[in-house]
Enzyme design. Structure first.
Site, PDB file in Angstrom:
ATOM      1  N   SER A  63      -4.280 -11.521  -2.940  1.00  0.00           N
ATOM      2  CA  SER A  63      -2.824 -11.255  -3.024  1.00  0.00           C
ATOM      3  C   SER A  63      -2.250 -11.212  -4.419  1.00  0.00           C
ATOM      4  CB  SER A  63      -2.030 -11.903  -1.879  1.00  0.00           C
ATOM      5  OG  SER A  63      -0.730 -12.110  -2.172  1.00  0.00           O
ATOM      6  N   LYS A 116       0.646  -1.168  -0.072  1.00  0.00           N
ATOM      7  CA  LYS A 116      -0.109  -0.087   0.096  1.00  0.00           C
ATOM      8  C   LYS A 116       0.798   1.071   0.002  1.00  0.00           C
ATOM      9  CE  LYS A 116      -3.056  -3.158  -0.032  1.00  0.00           C
ATOM     10  NZ  LYS A 116      -2.029  -4.167   0.387  1.00  0.00           N
TER      11      LYS A 116
END
Length: 556
Positions: free
Chosen positions: A468, A121
């Site tokens: 993911s 992130k």
């Protein structure tokens, strides 16, 4: 200079006294002030070396006549956060990172920024901040981890998660699992496959915000320290020329990023992050264009988890620029886009050769004629769903099977590891979207359990959560609208037949419109899973996955 607001003039005497308290000299104050945004910490393997990167950047800034001033950004390790409440706090940090960087940058009057992220992130969060504050900015990441080696074969974190599934299936011993545990993550750096962190770091090169090698030079190479010094020097040139992020991150640049994304086979999370970054840059990036670009962009790379090669291999083969140069053979890139080099991308990549056609396939011999990611639509996903097509085995590109429905990740994992999921099933995990989670958890545990149980070529997984970059198989995420707002995924019942057709970009539940309407009339919203803290505020403001899960203030 922008920093004059905090250091020049009679009214700024109090400000200068505080610079004195920090130990800065008058000579340092006279120079441009460069914010060094460093997400170093001691809990994320991809960030444990960022102190060294930051020191190299600071040296480069000072050598080029600037004053470097470091401040932090937070980071969550998705691997450590995986599979428990911690994963609710992963995606949501993207906005905290962007907001806090905006605050620090504008509060202190920096003339430029060097952003030092690495994991999932941090890269998009800092790109969002860069576009928002729009002062000269350059990115230099911490670099990817080296692949682990077990019995002569390269392995990575996805191998570790799948090994857990193999133990549950009885096909791997605990002794073998312990060997994996010791060897699959051998160095610092962002995990060694084309997972989200490495995808986004590679895309900083494609979009023009990072120097060559930013996405691929391994974390442990001294070459990365040299890259950091060059980034520190280059920011001074960007400040002098006033080349800003929105000069670089244009609509054409985002088209380049999407095209390179398709060629590399990046993580599906890029389909969340690119729209969010584009929004901050004033660019409307509608994901409908993704399939249009995918249809004409060949998939040239099969890095883990899609194949047996790793980031170190991509680096040795010529890196992102070599991939981009291959794409120019089909005129797929906008070559006039400005970059942090101060030169157009076409000039940067023109001499970058493909040094290993087994790692970077030539455009004449791609893995597939279409790109690595597909956007699916249908009555199950009226807005969209996303799949990493390049990581799907051929026999699962078209599939129909009965829905096995779970209202949270944990229940699905219990069923998979308990042997209750069989070949042909379509696992549906819902109420895990941006609002429903809240936080849109990644589903690496269930996808890895499916693979570890030997079902990767026969079972699909659909969710309004996300995956993911380490996930592989027929894993379809970001299903929008999500269940928490009454999207069709909330109406699916156990045993409904789900139809997946990835080549035709379709995702449907084979139930009549009349029955779906009856179910919708009986549907009731669920009570929120979280009622206190940051996640409550996030749930109230977050939009759907197809819009990048960005935050907006609801109309009143």
């Amino acid at each position: 200079m922008r920093s004059d607001a905090v250091k020049t003039g009679t009214a700024q005497a109090p400000h200068r006294s505080l610079f004195n308290a920090l130990g800065y000299t008058e000579e340092e104050r006279r120079r441009p002030l460069i914010g060094i945004v460093c997400s170093y910490n001691e809990i994320v393997p991809g960030h444990m070396n960022l102190d060294k990167i930051a020191e190299a950047v600071k040296m480069g800034v000072a050598m080029a006549g600037g004053t470097p001033i470091m401040f932090p950004a937070i980071a969550v390790c998705d691997g450590i956060a995986m599979g428990h409440v911690g994963m609710k706090y992963s995606l949501v940090t993207r906005d905290l990172i962007a907001d806090s960087t905006e605050c620090m940058t504008l509060a202190h009057g920096f003339d430029g920024l060097v952003c030092i992220p690495n994991c999932d992130k941090n890269v998009p969060g800092l790109l969002m901040a860069a576009a928002r504050v729009n002062i000269p900015t350059i990115f230099v990441s911490g670099g990817p981890m080296m692949a682990g080696r077990i019995h002569g074969q390269k392995k990575s974190l996805s191998s570790m998660f799948e090994a857990v599934g193999s133990v549950a299936a009885g096909t791997m011993s605990m002794e073998e699992l312990c060997e994996y545990e010791e060897k699959v993550c051998p160095t610092c750096g962002s995990c060694s496959g084309m997972y989200t962190a490495n995808s986004m770091n590679c895309l900083t090169e494609a979009i023009g915000m990072g120097l060559r090698g930013n996405g691929t030079i391994p974390a442990v190479y001294s070459e990365r320290i040299r890259l950091a010094k060059h980034a520190g020097m280059k920011i001074m040139e960007l400040v002098e020329k006033d080349i800003k992020p929105r000069d670089i991150m244009t609509e054409k640049a985002f088209m380049n990023a999407l095209t390179v994304d398709m060629a590399l086979g990046c993580s599906t999370n890029s389909m969340l992050h690119l729209p969010a970054i584009a929004r901050e840059a004033g660019v409307d990036l509608n994901l409908d264009i993704a399939n249009e670009l995918s249809a004409k962009t060949p998939n040239l790379c099969h890095l883990a988890p899609a194949g047996p090669t790793y980031m170190e291999d991509l680096n040795e083969a010529g890196g992102v620029y070599a991939v981009m140069n291959e794409l120019t053979k089909k005129n797929l890139l906008n070559l006039d886009c400005m970059t942090v080099n101060g030169t157009p991308i076409g000039e940067n990549i023109k001499d970058c050769r493909n040094l290993n056609p087994e790692v970077i396939r030539p455009v004449e011999n791609p893995y597939s004629e279409t790109g690595g990611i597909a956007i699916l639509k249908g009555n199950l996903a009226p807005d969209s769903g996303v799949v990493k097509r390049s990581a799907v085995v051929p026999e699962m590109l078209v599939h129909q099977g009965p829905a096995r429905v779970f209202d949270c990740e944990e229940d699905a994992i219990d069923a998979i590891k308990g042997g209750k999921i069989v070949a042909g099933d379509v696992v549906v995990i819902r109420y895990e979207g941006p609002k429903g989670g809240p936080g849109m958890r990644e589903m690496l545990n269930p996808t890895s359990a499916i693979a570890g149980m030997g079902l990767g070529a026969s079972v699909a997984l659909i969710t309004d959560g996300r995956f993911s970059g380490a996930s592989r198989g027929a894993s379809i995420g970001h299903v929008s609208p999500e269940a928490a707002v009454g999207g069709p995924i909330a109406l699916v019942e156990e045993g409904d037949i789900i139809s997946i057709n990835i080549p035709e970009n379709k995702l449907d539940v084979l139930v009549s419109d009349e029955i779906l309407a009856q179910r919708r009339a009986n549907w009731q919203p669920r009570e929120p899973k979280v009622t206190t803290g940051y996640l409550t505020r996030y749930r109230e403001m977050v939009t759907s996955g197809n819009r990048g899960a960005v935050l907006e203030i609801a109309e009143r």
